[in-house]
Design a protein around this motif. Structure first.
Motif, PDB file in Angstrom:
ATOM      1  N   HIS B 177      58.843   5.677  35.390  1.00 26.24           N
ATOM      2  CA  HIS B 177      59.306   4.588  35.761  1.00 26.24           C
ATOM      3  C   HIS B 177      59.781   3.170  35.302  1.00 26.24           C
ATOM      4  N   ALA B 178      59.145   3.095  33.674  1.00 29.09           N
ATOM      5  CA  ALA B 178      58.732   1.508  32.995  1.00 29.09           C
ATOM      6  C   ALA B 178      60.460   1.993  32.432  1.00 29.09           C
ATOM      7  N   LEU B 179      60.935   2.820  32.059  1.00 31.53           N
ATOM      8  CA  LEU B 179      61.939   3.620  30.906  1.00 31.53           C
ATOM      9  C   LEU B 179      62.681   3.646  32.207  1.00 31.53           C
ATOM     10  N   VAL B 213      60.378   1.424  41.277  1.00 31.80           N
ATOM     11  CA  VAL B 213      61.272   1.621  40.770  1.00 31.80           C
ATOM     12  C   VAL B 213      61.604   3.045  41.733  1.00 31.80           C
ATOM     13  N   LYS B 214      60.095   3.466  41.615  1.00 32.26           N
ATOM     14  CA  LYS B 214      60.744   4.556  42.354  1.00 32.26           C
ATOM     15  C   LYS B 214      61.422   4.776  43.914  1.00 32.26           C
ATOM     16  N   VAL B 218      64.013   6.247  45.544  1.00 33.07           N
ATOM     17  CA  VAL B 218      64.003   7.177  46.737  1.00 33.07           C
ATOM     18  C   VAL B 218      65.085   6.361  47.820  1.00 33.07           C
ATOM     19  N   ALA B 219      65.108   5.619  47.711  1.00 27.03           N
ATOM     20  CA  ALA B 219      65.460   5.465  49.295  1.00 27.03           C
ATOM     21  C   ALA B 219      67.100   5.266  48.803  1.00 27.03           C
ATOM     22  N   SER B 230      66.919  11.420  38.304  1.00 22.78           N
ATOM     23  CA  SER B 230      66.645  10.538  37.223  1.00 22.78           C
ATOM     24  C   SER B 230      65.005  10.795  36.989  1.00 22.78           C
ATOM     25  N   LEU B 231      64.458  10.830  38.318  1.00 17.22           N
ATOM     26  CA  LEU B 231      62.481  11.007  38.327  1.00 17.22           C
ATOM     27  C   LEU B 231      62.418  12.012  37.434  1.00 17.22           C
ATOM     28  N   ASN B 232      63.004  13.178  37.324  1.00 14.11           N
ATOM     29  CA  ASN B 232      62.708  13.744  36.279  1.00 14.11           C
ATOM     30  C   ASN B 232      63.268  13.970  34.542  1.00 14.11           C
ATOM     31  N   LEU B 233      63.008  12.813  34.866  1.00  8.65           N
ATOM     32  CA  LEU B 233      63.196  12.423  33.282  1.00  8.65           C
ATOM     33  C   LEU B 233      61.888  12.824  32.597  1.00  8.65           C
ATOM     34  N   GLY B 234      62.024  12.973  31.047  1.00  7.98           N
ATOM     35  CA  GLY B 234      60.994  14.097  31.088  1.00  7.98           C
ATOM     36  C   GLY B 234      59.995  14.864  31.424  1.00  7.98           C
TER      37      GLY B 234
END
Lengths: 353, 353
Positions: B177-179, B213-214, B218-219, B230-234
Motif C-alpha cells: 500500500h505504501a508503494l 490507500v486501499k 476500492v472506492a 493495482s492491488l495485485n502489485l507483487g
C-alpha cells in the motif's frame, strides 16, 4: 437493478439478439427435469447460442431448491470452465431462476445471468426483481442475495405445456399487479381467461403490463424498505390459507391462496379505508368462478389468525399488518388490523366465494 | 461500498459507539478457536454489547473456510433468532471475516456485519473492500459475493498475540500500500519494524495510512474492473513463489511471497518502464533483512513461469500481466511481460536478496 426486460413471442432469437456484442466467455444453461425436455429443445431450435451451450439439469420441484443442488451447480460451472465473464441462462419456473440466480451471483463472486421463465408465475414475479436464493433449514428463501439478472426474456411460448391449475395460479399474481396498477388494468385482467384464451394472442400484452407494474415498484424500492411491500397484497391472508391447507394435508397452489387473500384484502379495504365495492365484487366473482372457494369454516379462524400473526412482516404483536388498497393503483402498506376485523372479513369472504 | 473505517486503540468501546442509534434487533459474534480465547474476552471486557452477544466459534484455519462451516453458521444464526435487522460481528483474520461476511450477505438475503480484524493482514486487506467468500472445489474464494461491512474496526490491540512471522506476513501488504501511495509513505514504512517496534505506538497511524490507500482504490473501482488491479502489485510473482513452495512441501507465508514478488515487480518496473532504483534497492534491503531469501534456482524458473501463466488475470496466452510502478504511487496495470523479461528479473532478484 439493471435488468433488461425483453418481451418476445420468440425467446430463442431474442436471446441471440441480447447476446450480440456482449462477448460472454461461455454460455451455460440451467434447466430442471421438466424444462430440459419441454423448453430447452424449443429454444435450441431457434437460438444458435443456446443450441451450443452446455446444459445442466436439476431435479424439478421446490424440495430441490436447496444447498445440495446449489453446490452441485457450482461444481458443474467450475468443471464446465465458467468464469466471471461467462453467462448462466436459467430456463424454468421460480425454483430454477431463484437457485440459478443465486449460483450465478456467488460463483467467483458473480457472473451474469439471464432468466427465461417458462411459467406464468415465473414470468411476472420470480424471474426479475433481483431476489435470488434457496430454501434452508426448512425455511423458504432463507439464504440468498439481491442480484439482478442481466436480462429476463418473457414470452408465453411455454405456457401451453403447463397444467391449467398452474396457469391460473400464476395468473393470480397478474391480477394482483393489475389491482396495484389501475382500475382499467384490473377490468382488463378480469376480462381474460388465461386458460381458455391462452392462444388468443392477448397474453403477451397482459404479461408486459403486469411485469411493468412490478418493475416500476422494484425500481423504486429494490430492497423492500417500503413501497415494495405493496407486492404483498393478498399474501398475508393468502399465506395463512396456504399454510392451513398444507396442515390439513390438502395443499392448494400458491396463487389460489393469493386469489382468496386478495379478496380478503379488498374486504378489509372496504371496511377500514372506506373503499367502494366496485373492485371487490367483480374480483370475488372472478375468483369464485376460476379458483373456487377456500372452503374454510369458523372453526378454522383461530389457526388462520395464528398463521397471520407469525408473518415476518409484522412489527407489533397484537395486530397483523396488511397491504390494502385505497383504490386500484393506490396501495397502503402496513395497515395494522385487529383480530376482530380479520374475523369479520373472513365471514364476508365465505359469503362471497 | 459504504464501510465506516474506524481506527481505535480501544475496539470494544469503539464498537459500542458505532452501535448507538442503530437499533440492531440482536448482535451475534463469530470467532475462530484462536480469537475465541485471545480476542473475544478482551473485547467483551470493554463492550457491553459484545459481552451480551451470542458467540459462535468456527475451527481456525483456511481449511475450514468451506461450505460445511458456512452452512453451520447459517444454521446457528437461524437458531439464535437472527433476522435481517440483526448484526453479525466477525472477530478474527481473513478466514473469519471472509466467511462471516459471506454468511451475513446471504442470510435472509443480507444482514449487516462488522469486522474486527485481529491480524495485520486482516486489518489492512481482508477486512474491508467488500470481497467475501469461501473456498470451494479446491479453489480459493471460488464462491462469494461483493458485500461491504457496515464498519471495520481497526486496531493493533491483538497483534501482540500473533507469531512474528504472521505480523511480517501482513506487513508485506502494508509495504505494498505504501508503494501504491507515495515515496514518502514507502520510506516511512521501510523505517518501521512491525515486530520490534510493535509497542511503539506507531503501528496504528501506519495502519490508518495503509487502509486509506486501499479504501481509496476500492472506492474508485469496487468490482475490480481496472484500478483495483493495482492491488495485485507483487502478487503475480508472489503467487508463483507461494505455489512453488507449497509444491516443494515447504510452504511460506503469503506475505513473504508477496514481499519477494514486489521486488520482482520493481525490477520489472526498472527494466520495462525505466524507473530508477531509488525504491528498488531500499525495498530489496528491507525484504532481505526481514523476510530472507526466496531461495530459488534457475532450475525453478520453468515451474515459476508455469504458475504465472496460469494466473487468472492474464488475458493473452503468450505473456504474463504484471502490475508495475512508474513511480511510487503511480501503478500501471496489465503490463504484458515476456518470459525472457521474467527470467532476467528472477536473475536480478537472486542477486539482490
Amino acid at each position: 437493478m439493471n435488468t433488461e426486460l425483453i418481451f418476445s413471442a420468440g425467446p430463442g432469437p431474442a436471446f441471440d439478439t441480447f447476446c450480440q456484442g456482449r462477448n460472454y466467455a461461455s454460455v451455460h444453461t440451467l434447466t430442471d427435469s421438466n424444462t430440459a425436455t419441454l423448453a430447452l429443445p424449443v429454444l435450441a431450435a431457434s437460438s444458435t447460442i443456446l443450441a451450443e451451450a452446455r446444459n445442466w439439469t436439476m431435479p424439478a420441484g421446490e424440495e430441490n431448491k436447496n444447498l445440495a443442488t446449489l453446490s452441485n451447480l457450482w461444481t458443474e460451472l467450475e468443471s464446465a470452465g465458467a468464469t466471471r465473464r461467462s453467462l448462466l441462462v436459467n430456463i424454468g419456473g421460480g425454483v430454477v431462476t431463484d437457485l440459478g440466480g443465486f449460483a450465478a451471483a456467488t460463483f467467483k463472486r458473480g457472473m451474469d445471468y439471464v432468466n427465461i421463465p417458462t411459467t406464468v408465475l415465473g414470468a411476472v414475479d420470480a424471474s426479475f426483481g433481483g431476489k435470488t436464493g434457496i430454501d434452508f433449514g426448512g425455511l423458504k428463501n432463507q439464504i440468498g442475495t439481491f442480484a439482478a439478472p442481466a436480462a429476463t426474456i418473457i414470452s408465453d411460448t411455454f405456457f401451453a405445456t403447463l397444467p391449467p391449475e398452474q396457469i391460473l395460479s400464476g395468473y393470480a399474481e397478474m391480477l394482483k399487479h393489475a389491482l396495484l396498477s389501475s382500475s382499467e388494468a384490473t377490468h382488463k385482467a378480469l376480462d381474460f381467461d388465461p386458460v381458455a384464451d391462452l392462444a388468443s394472442g392477448n397474453m403477451l400484452p397482459l404479461l408486459r403490463s403486469s411485469c411493468n407494474v412490478k418493475a416500476g415498484i422494484v425500481a423504486a424500492d429494490p430492497h423492500e424498505k417500503g413501497l415494495r411491500k405493496s407486492l404483498n397484497l393478498g399474501h398475508t391472508a393468502g399465506h395463512a390459507f396456504e399454510s392451513l391447507a398444507m396442515r390439513r394435508g390438502k395443499p392448494i397452489p400458491h396463487g389460489y391462496a393469493v386469489a382468496y387473500g386478495m379478496v380478503v384484502a379488498l374486504i378489509l379495504s372496504h371496511m377500514k379505508l372506506g373503499v367502494g365495492t366496485g373492485l371487490l365484487y367483480p374480483l370475488a366473482a372472478y375468483v369464485r368462478s376460476h379458483y373456487g372457494s377456500p372452503g374454510i369454516k369458523c372453526s378454522d379462524y383461530p389457526e388462520l389468525l395464528g398463521f397471520m400473526h407469525s408473518d415476518k412482516k409484522n412489527t407489533a404483536k397484537k395486530t397483523v399488518n396488511f397491504t390494502l388498497l385505497k383504490n386500484a393503483g393506490e396501495p397502503v402498506i402496513d395497515c395494522a388490523t385487529s383480530d376482530n376485523d380479520i374475523r369479520t372479513a373472513l365471514d364476508i369472504l365465505t359469503d362471497l366465494i
